[in-house]
Enzyme design. Structure first.
Site, PDB file in Angstrom:
ATOM      1  N   ASP A  96       0.847  -1.192   0.000  1.00 14.54           N
ATOM      2  CA  ASP A  96       0.000   0.000   0.000  1.00 14.54           C
ATOM      3  C   ASP A  96       0.887   1.247   0.000  1.00 14.54           C
ATOM      4  O   ASP A  96       1.660   1.454   0.944  1.00 14.54           O
ATOM      5  CB  ASP A  96      -0.849  -0.056   1.291  1.00 14.54           C
ATOM      6  CG  ASP A  96      -2.170   0.653   1.162  1.00 14.54           C
ATOM      7  OD1 ASP A  96      -2.220   1.656   0.443  1.00 14.54           O
ATOM      8  OD2 ASP A  96      -3.142   0.205   1.807  1.00 14.54           O
ATOM      9  N   ASP A 196      -2.949   4.765  -2.403  1.00 16.02           N
ATOM     10  CA  ASP A 196      -3.919   5.431  -1.534  1.00 16.02           C
ATOM     11  C   ASP A 196      -4.352   6.766  -2.159  1.00 16.02           C
ATOM     12  O   ASP A 196      -3.488   7.531  -2.643  1.00 16.02           O
ATOM     13  CB  ASP A 196      -3.210   5.696  -0.192  1.00 16.02           C
ATOM     14  CG  ASP A 196      -4.141   6.184   0.888  1.00 16.02           C
ATOM     15  OD1 ASP A 196      -5.018   5.411   1.300  1.00 16.02           O
ATOM     16  OD2 ASP A 196      -3.982   7.331   1.343  1.00 16.02           O
ATOM     17  N   GLU A 246      -6.845   3.886  -5.403  1.00 14.22           N
ATOM     18  CA  GLU A 246      -8.023   4.264  -4.622  1.00 14.22           C
ATOM     19  C   GLU A 246      -8.421   5.671  -5.048  1.00 14.22           C
ATOM     20  O   GLU A 246      -7.606   6.584  -5.010  1.00 14.22           O
ATOM     21  CB  GLU A 246      -7.709   4.238  -3.129  1.00 14.22           C
ATOM     22  CG  GLU A 246      -8.969   4.486  -2.311  1.00 14.22           C
ATOM     23  CD  GLU A 246      -8.689   5.006  -0.907  1.00 14.22           C
ATOM     24  OE1 GLU A 246      -9.500   4.755  -0.015  1.00 14.22           O
ATOM     25  OE2 GLU A 246      -7.674   5.698  -0.714  1.00 14.22           O
ATOM     26  N   HIS A 320     -11.112  -1.432   4.989  1.00 20.11           N
ATOM     27  CA  HIS A 320     -10.901  -0.972   6.365  1.00 20.11           C
ATOM     28  C   HIS A 320     -11.522   0.396   6.629  1.00 20.11           C
ATOM     29  O   HIS A 320     -11.402   0.904   7.740  1.00 20.11           O
ATOM     30  CB  HIS A 320      -9.399  -0.928   6.640  1.00 20.11           C
ATOM     31  CG  HIS A 320      -8.705   0.037   5.721  1.00 20.11           C
ATOM     32  ND1 HIS A 320      -8.526  -0.209   4.375  1.00 20.11           N
ATOM     33  CD2 HIS A 320      -8.197   1.259   5.939  1.00 20.11           C
ATOM     34  CE1 HIS A 320      -7.930   0.822   3.822  1.00 20.11           C
ATOM     35  NE2 HIS A 320      -7.714   1.736   4.738  1.00 20.11           N
ATOM     36  N   ASP A 321     -12.125   1.009   5.624  1.00 18.72           N
ATOM     37  CA  ASP A 321     -12.784   2.306   5.822  1.00 18.72           C
ATOM     38  C   ASP A 321     -14.295   2.182   5.795  1.00 18.72           C
ATOM     39  O   ASP A 321     -15.005   3.189   5.890  1.00 18.72           O
ATOM     40  CB  ASP A 321     -12.383   3.281   4.697  1.00 18.72           C
ATOM     41  CG  ASP A 321     -10.917   3.625   4.728  1.00 18.72           C
ATOM     42  OD1 ASP A 321     -10.322   3.642   5.824  1.00 18.72           O
ATOM     43  OD2 ASP A 321     -10.351   3.878   3.639  1.00 18.72           O
TER      44      ASP A 321
HETATM   45  C1  NOJ Z   1      -7.610   6.146   2.400  1.00 21.75           C
HETATM   46  C2  NOJ Z   1      -7.304   5.047   3.365  1.00 21.75           C
HETATM   47  O1  NOJ Z   1      -7.974   3.892   2.947  1.00 21.75           O
HETATM   48  C3  NOJ Z   1      -7.734   5.536   4.714  1.00 21.75           C
HETATM   49  O2  NOJ Z   1      -7.723   4.521   5.683  1.00 21.75           O
HETATM   50  C4  NOJ Z   1      -6.865   6.683   5.092  1.00 21.75           C
HETATM   51  O3  NOJ Z   1      -7.314   7.247   6.306  1.00 21.75           O
HETATM   52  C5  NOJ Z   1      -6.890   7.780   4.016  1.00 21.75           C
HETATM   53  N1  NOJ Z   1      -6.776   7.249   2.699  1.00 21.75           N
HETATM   54  C6  NOJ Z   1      -5.769   8.737   4.222  1.00 21.75           C
HETATM   55  O4  NOJ Z   1      -4.547   8.120   3.915  1.00 21.75           O
END
Ligand code: NOJ
Length: 542
Positions: A96, A196, A246, A320-321
């Site tokens: 990542d 990310d 992402e 995870h979000d």
């Molecule tokens: C996306 C990530 O998936 C998340 O967990 C993170 O807080 C933010 N980007 C900032 O890096």
């Protein structure tokens, strides 16, 4: 170019997967211990969330050294062993890369604070006075997106937490540094990268207030993002690897450009529009039941348009979000098993590369926390405060967190029914939900009808049937609410997939799969009525 169409990618949230040394936090050795489980499941790539050196304010998405392993997760030797052991089992690692920002503890930022001009240029600093941030943009974790450094008389931009300072991609030296990080990990044997929030790296040249929104329209899919991605991929020599970007609040047109092979940017993108159908007026912190019509419409639109233009979707419900999908779009009580299987079917047989987030294959549910002390996530804690300040009661704010907190996806992996779900022998950094006593790998391994076994079948099916990995897609029953059905076709072969997104029976007419064999489903009887959360797959194949 590596084929990524027949692959299945498994996401590990390192901190919550498996703790090997009893400190309460997941670690690399814990992942090594469980590689046989991942092999048994059938996955090809393992995406590890960041374990690099970090103050862990955002659980590792705040990196202070891209080439060092944070001691709480292990050592470089552990990581090398992980890569080697996974390869030995025919699996590859995807790391990542958090390249939009670094931790403010990163040496570059520290040298910037110490007054070194070169490093101030690595970030987005603007002169100013403490009372007037350069713009009114909002941080995605709440509050203004600029933080003031009195010693310098300057503000710096942080689209996320104030300890995550945005890098200045317009500076070629920054871009070179990041390419070097990729080369470093490529040389270690990493075969894929997840980037990310990669579509917010290119900021406008002029910073101005946003009087219509929170500022995102100025930097989302920003002015030079495609140019920077092409350069990064080409110069770091990662064009043949599996890459996923992402994308925050992105557009279809941009995702087509990010993923069309002719553009030489990324293999695929994560977009999140389908995961906002339960946000009231687009606001994550206002609850509304999922709009299933909208969900179906968005999934369909992205499938069809990406297909037309030769783009490629990463298909997923969880990470995870996100809250757990069975609690969100399914029924985690009465139809727990049925709805978890149905949701898996929806995603895995679409045109795209499926992602499984740890525990999704067990039907893991939301955390069910009832007190603010149980939460750990910086975003949840910030918004809890903001919600109380804006007049919500504690009960209201807790109910919102119960449904929306990112911690719902971060509870420990449920290995067995022993204390702490077999995740740790110490005190877990975050508590598992009570239901680990019956929702766990040990229990599901021995139940042939389990969600776990169903996921295995879906994964195997992708390996056996090119119609799934390579086929075209067309949608069926578009005017029947609650039914998400499609046909996949490839070189004369057909596959039909039908899903009831609702908890009630639905009758269908003129079913095009009549005469085809049912090859997978979550109900055993062959009723012509779709039962609650029923899912069925019909095809010529076994
Ligand atoms: C996306 C990530 O998936 C998340 O967990 C993170 O807080 C933010 N980007 C900032 O890096």
């Amino acid at each position: 170019m590596t084929n990524f169409k027949d692959k299945v990618i498994y996401q590990i949230y390192t901190k919550s997967f498996r703790d090997s040394n009893g400190d309460g936090l997941g670690d690399i050795q814990g992942v090594i211990e469980k590689l046989d489980y991942l092999k048994e499941l059938g996955v090809d790539y393992i995406w590890m969330t960041p374990f690099f050196q970090s103050p862990l304010n955002d659980n590792g998405y705040d990196i202070s050294d891209y080439r060092t392993i944070d001691p709480v997760f292990g050592t470089m030797e552990d990581v090398e062993e992980l890569i080697a052991q996974a390869e030995r089992r025919g699996m590859s690692l995807m790391f990542d890369m958090v390249f939009n920002h670094t931790s403010t503890e990163h040496e570059w930022f520290q040298r910037a604070l110490a007054g070194e001009k070169k490093y101030q240029d690595y970030y987005i600093f603007r002169d100013g006075t403490p009372d007037a941030p350069p713009t009114n943009w909002e941080s995605k974790f709440g509050g203004n997106a600029w933080a003031y450094v009195p010693e310098l008389g300057k503000w710096y931009l942080h689209l996320y937490d104030r300890t995550q300072a945005d890098l200045n991609w317009d500076n070629p030296e920054v871009r070179e540094e990041l390419k070097d990080v990729l080369r470093f990990w490529k040389a270690k044997g990493v075969k894929g990268f997840r980037f990310d929030v990669i579509n917010v790296i290119s900021k406008p040249t002029i910073f101005q207030d946003d009087n219509q929104g929170d500022g995102r329209r100025f930097y989302t899919d920003g002015p030079r993002v495609h140019e920077y991605l092409k350069e990064l991929v080409a110069d770091a020599g990662i064009g043949g690897m599996v890459t996923v970007g992402e994308m925050s609040s992105t557009s279809l047109d941009n995702c087509i450009r990010y993923t069309n092979p002719a553009e030489k940017e990324l293999s695929m993108t994560f977009s999140f529009h389908h995961l906002k159908v339960d946000y009231k007026n687009g606001n994550k912190w206002e609850l509304q039941p999922p709009d299933l019509a909208k969900l179906k419409e968005l999934l369909t639109l992205w499938q069809i348009e990406m297909q037309k233009a030769n783009g490629w979707n990463a298909v997923f419900w969880c990470n995870h979000d996100q809250p757990r999908v069975v609690s969100r779009f399914g029924d985690d009580q009465r139809y727990w098993k049925e709805s978890a299987k149905m949701l898996a079917t929806c995603i895995h047989l679409l045109r795209g590369t499926p992602y499984i987030f740890q525990g999704e294959e067990l039907g893991m549910t939301n955390a069910g926390y009832t007190s603010i002390d149980q939460y750990r996530d910086v975003e949840s804690l910030n918004y809890y405060r903001i919600m109380l300040q804006s007049g919500k009661t504690e009960t209201e704010a807790l109910e919102i967190l119960r449904q929306r907190s990112r911690d719902n996806g971060r509870t420990p992996m449920q290995w067995d029914s022993s204390v702490n779900a077999g995740f740790t022998k110490g005190i877990p950094w975050i508590m598992p939900p009570e239901n680990f006593r019956h929702i766990n790998i040990q229990a599901e391994r021995s139940d042939p009808d389990s969600i776990l076994h169903y996921y295995k079948k879906l994964i195997q099916l992708r390996k056996q049937e090119p119609v799934i990995s390579e086929g075209q897609i067309a949608f069926l029953y578009q005017d029947v609410p609650g039914v998400f059905a499609y046909r996949r076709f490839h070189q004369g072969q057909d596959l039909f997939v039908v899903n009831n997104l609702t908890g009630y029976d639905i009758a269908l007419n003129n079913m095009p799969w009549t005469g085809f064999q049912k090859i997978l489903g979550n109900y055993t009887d062959d009723s012509t009525i779709l039962r609650p959360y029923e899912s069925a797959v019909y095809g010529p194949c076994k």
